[in-house]
Write a protein that holds these residues in place. Structure first.
Motif, mmCIF file in Angstrom:
data_model
loop_
_atom_site.group_PDB
_atom_site.id
_atom_site.type_symbol
_atom_site.label_atom_id
_atom_site.label_comp_id
_atom_site.label_asym_id
_atom_site.label_seq_id
_atom_site.Cartn_x
_atom_site.Cartn_y
_atom_site.Cartn_z
ATOM 1 N N ILE A 1 1.088 -1.329 0.075
ATOM 2 C CA ILE A 1 -0.074 0.109 -0.150
ATOM 3 C C ILE A 1 0.761 1.337 0.137
ATOM 4 N N LEU A 2 0.587 1.844 -1.039
ATOM 5 C CA LEU A 2 1.466 3.235 -1.177
ATOM 6 C C LEU A 2 0.879 4.409 -0.334
ATOM 7 N N ASP A 3 1.572 4.297 1.084
ATOM 8 C CA ASP A 3 1.374 5.524 1.945
ATOM 9 C C ASP A 3 2.523 5.934 2.521
ATOM 10 N N ASP A 4 2.389 6.697 3.596
ATOM 11 C CA ASP A 4 3.415 7.429 4.310
ATOM 12 C C ASP A 4 4.375 6.434 5.237
ATOM 13 N N SER A 5 3.945 5.199 5.220
ATOM 14 C CA SER A 5 4.766 4.352 6.195
ATOM 15 C C SER A 5 5.530 3.203 5.319
ATOM 16 N N LEU A 6 5.104 3.046 4.035
ATOM 17 C CA LEU A 6 5.936 2.159 3.180
ATOM 18 C C LEU A 6 7.325 2.599 2.956
ATOM 19 N N LEU A 7 8.247 1.958 3.301
ATOM 20 C CA LEU A 7 9.866 2.121 2.886
ATOM 21 C C LEU A 7 10.476 1.234 2.061
ATOM 22 N N VAL A 8 11.163 1.657 0.896
ATOM 23 C CA VAL A 8 11.853 1.112 0.065
ATOM 24 C C VAL A 8 13.335 0.882 0.595
ATOM 25 N N VAL A 9 13.914 -0.216 1.049
ATOM 26 C CA VAL A 9 15.244 -0.727 1.501
ATOM 27 C C VAL A 9 16.228 -0.758 0.555
ATOM 28 N N GLU A 10 17.197 -0.342 0.843
ATOM 29 C CA GLU A 10 18.465 -0.522 -0.097
ATOM 30 C C GLU A 10 18.886 -2.100 0.008
#
Length: 965
Positions: free
Chosen positions: A805-814
């Motif tokens: 879910i594309l919200d302000d909690s979703l992180l994309v991790v290296e």
């Protein structure tokens, strides 16, 4: 094989070539021939027959005359009755030269076959009397003979006697001549018999007799005495076997002139009708040869001429649906050969249309007009294969004056402005459109229309039942072999749109001396202002189908264009057109909108695409809009009775409005064709360049312009609709995973891609979500998490598919950091699986125990630590389920009260905003219950209770539901 033009094959007579002919020379004057003062082509019998085509009618007449003069039969009285200019006098001249016998018959072209057919070896010389009604005067006697031995001849019968036998013959009728009374039939018969074989030629008889006034006697006699003479003469000629009488009478009352002339014609027709052989000399087909003999000396290459005619016939056969039906007949090839070097269509128009004019003489008028045409074409080096209607040099003053001489007043401006000449609109059209100018399409078409429609102007219904020429006849009059028919059709559309005196309806085209509605339209076009009238209509016509753009802003002020996450198309106003060479107005306007929303800076610059008008086409577009507005005002005024038009003009106005509207739709697509997309070049560590503008042409023929714009943007990588995870990973490495920041919010990536022109332009946020979802199942691109827990992650997943879910909690991790954190989690999982006390002295080298939390290598940057702690449960590392340090949350329940008045709307929102979040997870079981409590101060009636029970049973309510007291 190349075809020769007419000038290389047919050579005109010298007087035509030099232009030394006189108009009077075309008018055969039998009196001048009889007196010996005519021009050579009429006076010399040999030259006369060289230039005279013996038609079928003339052959039969001459056959009758030679038989009569030799006493072998033949008609005694012949009345030549044809239309004005139909060749009556010319026929009399043929009889004159044949009967007079000044040259032997063998030297007269066309005569020997006639004598052979009549079995006559030698024709006797006859005495000839010529009575010219124009030359004779009822009250002016003719002096005949010498002064010493002369007589004064008063009447036609006196003139007849003198010409046949001089003073001796005149003595027989002297008393009747002096008294003005007609001699008897017997006297005239004796006179004719004494001087036989003889020929009496009476020309313009009606013109002479109509001069007598009723009840008044003059030296030439009276009206009645002259009619009596005509009656007696016809009877006398009948009684003399080798005497013949030819008289010419007009064909119609109109040619007879006054009421007196009409009465004279009626009486003479009655008398001649008793004994005449009525004959009409010239057939239309035979006019080909008559004109050619008189105007052209010879055809010096008949094979080349036939090749030209064959090429025309093949053109008509290969395109039979484009030309009139008669061209499909094999006989038309013969017509082409007989008429060469003049196209048969020229003769058809002149003999069928122009001969209907009161003062146009069928043969003489054609000769006079065509002589001027041929002279000018020869002088100007005309290279047409045939002389067609389109060849008429109406730019030449002599030719133009000859043509309009026969027409009503008012044709000068039509020819000068619309049809031909340096200042004509057709000349301008041919010059600005090379494809038309190469063949002079507009001028040739206009000349063709003029020749076929000018005689109809000013007449009720025209000379023909339908006014004007059909398109197929326009092509017949203009097209030459080797030319493209479509170019002429383009020319027709061009002149219809431009010419002020050209009318068209029902696929027919004609010129008129009255300006068409186009002049009214052109006058009204000047009333309309760009800002107030023209631009609003362009804005109204600029329509776009639904598609990738959430908003299309046509001529919108920058303050009214939202600065949000939606992709928007901005259509620039006409005052800011685009040209890839010099004009930068569009770029300046687009740059201002890109940088500012009204007075405020614009943040989401990468969400705008621009469409601009073509600077070179804009003028034509504005002119077309004015035409539409002008036609709209004309049609409106007709409906409101403010403008009085006839039915045809009203229909034309409505059709013109439809046509201009249709053309405007095409022209707007052709004009608004420049797609402008802003971008910036940038490399990590090298800074960001200036804003650059990519420009592309939108195909105006595309059925859906929105789809065409999307195609252009996608093909040129200016809009991303499908994205590969590797490209997202590369973008993250270049611009987001920097320094100590190894996890960045996905929403931040989306928002920055909307703001910065050097980042990819995504169609919408869903493109990024789908890319994240596609890359989540691989360990090559990135890991995902739903927040931070101290130095670790919660909701972490790496290498396992998910529906994020594309919200302000979703992180994309290296990916390296994700792999390290996954290894720590796996180690902790293994530690928890060891029995109590075993390996208690062992500690992980990477961090603390699960009770104290997991320490993630590298401290995250502040910008990436704002995620909400959604909780972490079972997570996956390389497909292996591990447990994070936070307690696992496996169950959710919630209760909400809904306003009964908005129950349907509120429940829909609950489904979309809450229930669908769980429904996206394949491993989640969902149960939803609805509880309804309804209480009333009164009582529910039986009808309501029954309806509720039935509906509840149908909808699957539990058995516990029901009504209570």
């Amino acid at each position: 094989m190349s075809l020769k033009n007419w000038r290389a094959i047919a050579v005109p007579h010298e007087d035509v070539l030099k232009g030394t002919f006189q108009q009077a020379e075309f008018a055969a004057d039998i009196s001048r021939v009889h007196e010996g003062t005519a021009t050579p082509e009429y006076q010399d019998p040999t030259l006369f027959f060289q230039r005279t085509f013996v038609t079928e009618g003339m052959r039969l007449l001459l056959d009758s005359v030679v038989k009569r003069l030799t006493g072998k039969g033949g008609d005694p009285v012949i009345q030549l009755q044809t239309a004005f200019g139909g060749g009556k006098t010319h026929t009399m001249l043929a009889v004159y030269h044949l009967a007079k016998g000044e040259k032997t018959a063998s030297t007269l072209q066309g005569i020997p076959p006639i004598l052979d057919a009549a079995h006559i070896t030698e024709l006797p010389r006859a005495r000839i009397a010529v009575l010219d009604g124009i030359r004779l005067s009822p009250n002016q006697p003719q002096r005949r003979g010498t002064e010493d031995n002369g007589v004064k001849v008063n009447t036609m019968w006196g003139e007849l006697a003198w010409q046949l036998g001089g003073s001796d013959a005149y003595a027989r009728v002297r008393g009747a001549d002096e008294s003005g009374t007609s001699p008897g039939k017997e006297v005239l018969a004796q006179l004719l018999a004494e001087h036989a074989p003889c020929v009496v030629l009476i020309d313009e008889l009606v013109a002479y007799i109509r001069q007598f006034e009723e009840g008044r006697s003059v030296s030439g006699g009276t009206f009645d005495s002259n009619l009596s003479f005509v009656q007696a003469l016809t009877e006398a000629v009948k009684a003399v076997p080798n005497a013949v009488l030819l008289a010419s009478l007009p064909e119609s009352d109109k040619e007879a002139g006054s009421q007196k002339g009409v009465a004279a014609l009626a009486a003479l027709s009655h008398y001649f009708g008793r004994v005449q052989a009525l004959w009409k000399p010239v057939a239309t087909e035979e006019a080909f040869e008559i004109v050619r003999r008189r105007l052209f000396a010879d055809i010096n290459d008949r094979l080349a001429a036939e090749e030209v005619c064959r090429a025309y016939a093949d053109l008509y056969a290969d395109n039979n649906s484009e030309f009139p039906p008669e061209t499909r007949d094999s006989h038309y090839f013969e017509r082409l050969k007989r008429a060469y070097p003049i196209h048969p269509e020229v003769f058809d128009r002149l003999y069928e249309d122009w001969s209907s004019l009161d003062n146009f003489q069928r043969t003489r008028g054609v000769l006079k007009l065509m002589a001027k045409v041929i002279h000018r074409l020869w002088k100007d080096g005309n290279n047409d294969l045939l002389i067609q209607p389109a060849s008429l040099p109406l730019y030449d003053p002599d030719t133009r004056n000859e043509a309009i001489y026969y027409l009503p007043q008012g044709w000068d401006p039509v020819l000068e402005r619309d049809i031909d000449g340096e200042r004509a609109a057709t000349t301008e059209l041919d010059s600005v459109k090379p494809i038309l100018g190469a063949i002079q399409a507009c001028r040739r078409l206009a000349r063709t229309i003029f020749l076929g429609s000018a005689p109809d102007a000013g007449t009720v219904g025209g000379a023909k039942h339908h006014r004007g020429l059909e398109l197929e006849r326009l092509l017949l009059g203009a097209v030459q072999p080797g030319q493209v028919l479509g170019h002429y059709k383009d020319g027709v559309r061009a002149i219809v749109d431009r010419l002020q005196y050209l009318n068209n309806a029902n696929n027919r085209y004609w010129f008129d001396t009255r300006p068409n509605l186009r002049r009214e339209m052109e006058d009204r076009k000047r009333r309309f202002d760009d800002q107030e009238d023209v631009f609003p209509l362009i804005r109204e016509k600029l329509r776009f189908a639904p598609g990738l753009f959430e908003g299309v802003h046509v001529f919108t002020h920058s303050a009214d264009i939202p600065d949000d996450w939606a992709l928007r198309l901005v259509v620039l106003p006409p005052v800011a057109p685009f040209s890839r060479t010099t004009d930068r107005l569009a770029i300046e306007r687009a740059t201002a909108i890109l940088k500012h929303r009204g007075e405020q800076p614009r943040q989401k610059q990468n969400r705008l695409i621009f469409l601009a008008a073509d600077a070179d086409s804009l003028g034509r577009l504005k002119d077309q809009v004015r035409s539409v507005l002008a036609w709209q005002s004309i049609v409106a005024d007709v409906k409101e009775a403010r403008l009085n038009l006839d039915q045809l003009q009203s229909k034309q106005a409505s059709k013109s409005l439809d046509d201009t509207n249709e053309a405007l739709g095409r022209m707007i697509k052709e004009c608004y064709k420049w797609l402008l997309a802003p971008m910036q070049q940038a490399k990590p560590g090298s800074g960001v360049g200036e804003v650059e503008w990519e420009h592309f042409q939108v195909n105006p023929a595309a059925a859906n312009r929105t789809q065409e714009i999307e195609r252009i943007l996608k093909e040129n990588e200016l809009l991303i609709t499908e994205w590969s995870p590797i490209h997202l990973s590369t973008l993250m490495r270049n611009w987001f995973w920097k320094d100590d920041c190894n996890a960045v919010g996905a929403l931040e990536v989306w928002q920055k891609s909307c703001a910065y022109l050097y980042l990819p332009r995504l169609r919408d946020a869903d493109v990024l979500r789908m890319t994240v979802a596609a890359g989540a199942s691989s360990r090559d691109f990135f890991g995902l998490a739903y927040g931070r827990d101290g130095d670790g992650f919660v909701g972490f997943t790496f290498g396992k598919g998910t529906s994020p879910i594309l919200d302000d909690s979703l992180l994309v991790v290296e990916p390296q950091a994700a792999a390290a954190f996954a290894a720590v989690l796996l180690e902790e999982e293994r530690a928890r699986s060891v029995p109590q006390g075993a390996g208690s002295d062992d500690t992980s080298s990477g961090g603390t125990s699960a009770q104290t939390g997991t320490q993630f290598p590298g401290k995250p940057s502040g910008g990436a630590s704002n995620g909400a702690n959604l909780g972490a449960g079972a997570t996956a590392v390389s497909g292996v389920s591990v447990t994070s340090s936070a307690p696992a949350k496996r169950l959710f329940f919630g209760t909400v009260d809904i306003d009964p008045a908005r129950a349907k709307f509120d429940f829909g929102e609950i489904v979309d905003e809450v229930l669908m979040l769980f429904a996206r997870r394949a491993d989640t079981k969902i149960r939803v219950s609805i509880e309804i409590n309804a209480e009333t101060d009164g009582a529910f009636d039986e009808n309501l209770q029954r309806a509720v029970r039935e509906n509840c049973a149908h909808l699957g309510f539990k058995d516990s539901s029901g009504f209570e007291s």
